[in-house]
Motif scaffolding. Sequence first.
Motif, mmCIF file in Angstrom:
data_model
loop_
_atom_site.group_PDB
_atom_site.id
_atom_site.type_symbol
_atom_site.label_atom_id
_atom_site.label_comp_id
_atom_site.label_asym_id
_atom_site.label_seq_id
_atom_site.Cartn_x
_atom_site.Cartn_y
_atom_site.Cartn_z
ATOM 1 N N SER A 103 30.845 -15.593 19.571
ATOM 2 C CA SER A 103 31.545 -14.309 19.569
ATOM 3 C C SER A 103 31.867 -13.840 20.987
ATOM 4 O O SER A 103 31.312 -14.333 21.981
ATOM 5 C CB SER A 103 30.694 -13.249 18.865
ATOM 6 O OG SER A 103 29.570 -12.911 19.670
ATOM 7 N N LYS A 143 36.428 -6.239 18.304
ATOM 8 C CA LYS A 143 36.361 -7.678 17.996
ATOM 9 C C LYS A 143 35.120 -8.320 18.625
ATOM 10 O O LYS A 143 35.067 -9.546 18.767
ATOM 11 C CB LYS A 143 37.610 -8.388 18.530
ATOM 12 C CG LYS A 143 38.929 -7.827 18.031
ATOM 13 C CD LYS A 143 40.105 -8.548 18.698
ATOM 14 C CE LYS A 143 41.441 -7.971 18.260
ATOM 15 N NZ LYS A 143 42.568 -8.645 18.956
ATOM 16 N N HIS A 145 32.244 -9.064 17.679
ATOM 17 C CA HIS A 145 31.474 -10.042 16.917
ATOM 18 C C HIS A 145 32.363 -11.061 16.208
ATOM 19 O O HIS A 145 31.918 -11.773 15.302
ATOM 20 C CB HIS A 145 30.554 -9.314 15.942
ATOM 21 C CG HIS A 145 29.596 -8.399 16.656
ATOM 22 N ND1 HIS A 145 28.576 -8.862 17.454
ATOM 23 C CD2 HIS A 145 29.560 -7.036 16.738
ATOM 24 C CE1 HIS A 145 27.921 -7.838 17.989
ATOM 25 N NE2 HIS A 145 28.500 -6.729 17.575
ATOM 26 N N LYS A 146 33.612 -11.156 16.703
ATOM 27 C CA LYS A 146 34.525 -12.200 16.238
ATOM 28 C C LYS A 146 34.608 -13.287 17.299
ATOM 29 O O LYS A 146 34.231 -13.096 18.455
ATOM 30 C CB LYS A 146 35.901 -11.602 15.952
ATOM 31 C CG LYS A 146 35.899 -10.608 14.795
ATOM 32 C CD LYS A 146 37.292 -10.078 14.493
ATOM 33 C CE LYS A 146 37.262 -9.120 13.307
ATOM 34 N NZ LYS A 146 38.618 -8.591 12.991
ATOM 35 N N SER A 147 35.112 -14.431 16.906
ATOM 36 C CA SER A 147 35.156 -15.573 17.821
ATOM 37 C C SER A 147 35.994 -15.274 19.056
ATOM 38 O O SER A 147 37.135 -14.791 18.957
ATOM 39 C CB SER A 147 35.725 -16.802 17.119
ATOM 40 O OG SER A 147 35.890 -17.868 18.040
ATOM 41 N N ASP A 150 39.534 -16.779 19.381
ATOM 42 C CA ASP A 150 40.696 -16.185 18.717
ATOM 43 C C ASP A 150 41.516 -15.308 19.656
ATOM 44 O O ASP A 150 42.605 -14.859 19.297
ATOM 45 C CB ASP A 150 40.250 -15.344 17.513
ATOM 46 C CG ASP A 150 39.684 -16.194 16.383
ATOM 47 O OD1 ASP A 150 40.009 -17.398 16.335
ATOM 48 O OD2 ASP A 150 38.911 -15.658 15.566
#
Length: 261
Positions: A103, A143, A145-147, A150
């Motif tokens: 993340s 964002k 805790h998103k990759s 991305d």
Amino acid sequence: MNQLISAIKVKNLSFYYNTQKIFQNVSMDIYQGKVTAIIGPSGCGKSTFVKCLNRMIELEGKVRVEGGVEFFNQNIYERRVNLTRLRRQVSIVLPKPNLFPMSVYDNVAYGVKILGWHPKAELDRIVESAIKDADLWEEVKNKLHKSALDLSGGQQQRLCIARALAVKPQVILMDEPCFALDPIARIKVEGLIQRLRLRSELTMVIISHNLQQVQRLSDFTALFYTNENRIGEMIEFGTTNKIFTNPLDSRTRDYISYHLN
């Protein structure tokens, strides 16, 4: 002008991959709180030189150095040097974003966690502060805790800078930080470097082939060149203004004239 303090002092440094000499006899001072640009044609040893400043080059195989590099008067090539501490104090940002497949939050927190345990609230504060310092917070705050993979290329590069800033380095090495970025992303990274320049305690070394960028961002400039044996050498070092307007070496004059016109 305030008295200049050497953050890094390079003394007669030469470097070899196996038995092949890449550059030789480089001596220069990298001053605390200043931006030093490294310029020169491809293949003259610029990236290798910069990786010698925190010994990252040793991860690339069988290498050897001659001469010395002092970081605030400590020889970084002494056997007892703690490499983890050195690479925290002298951090590096590579030409292409080298994020981990995790993340946004965990990428920035990675180096901080290696240094020791922190309460969650403190780690949150460190991560947020570093991302804000990299001028990225408004773009990624939802964002975290998103990759990280991305994100756009420009965002990924600024996240790499945030990761470097999170461990509170004294020196940041940037090897072509705007490599392959679109014009808008490049402007954002340049603006970030301009803001970081205002921190009197932070020293930066930047490799760039964009001489207009060098003029905008740096205080000092070193020109590397290859000699007749294809070995890199530093042929001139001085304030960026002097290097660009009144160089001592005709090769400097020719290189700058060619790349600015």
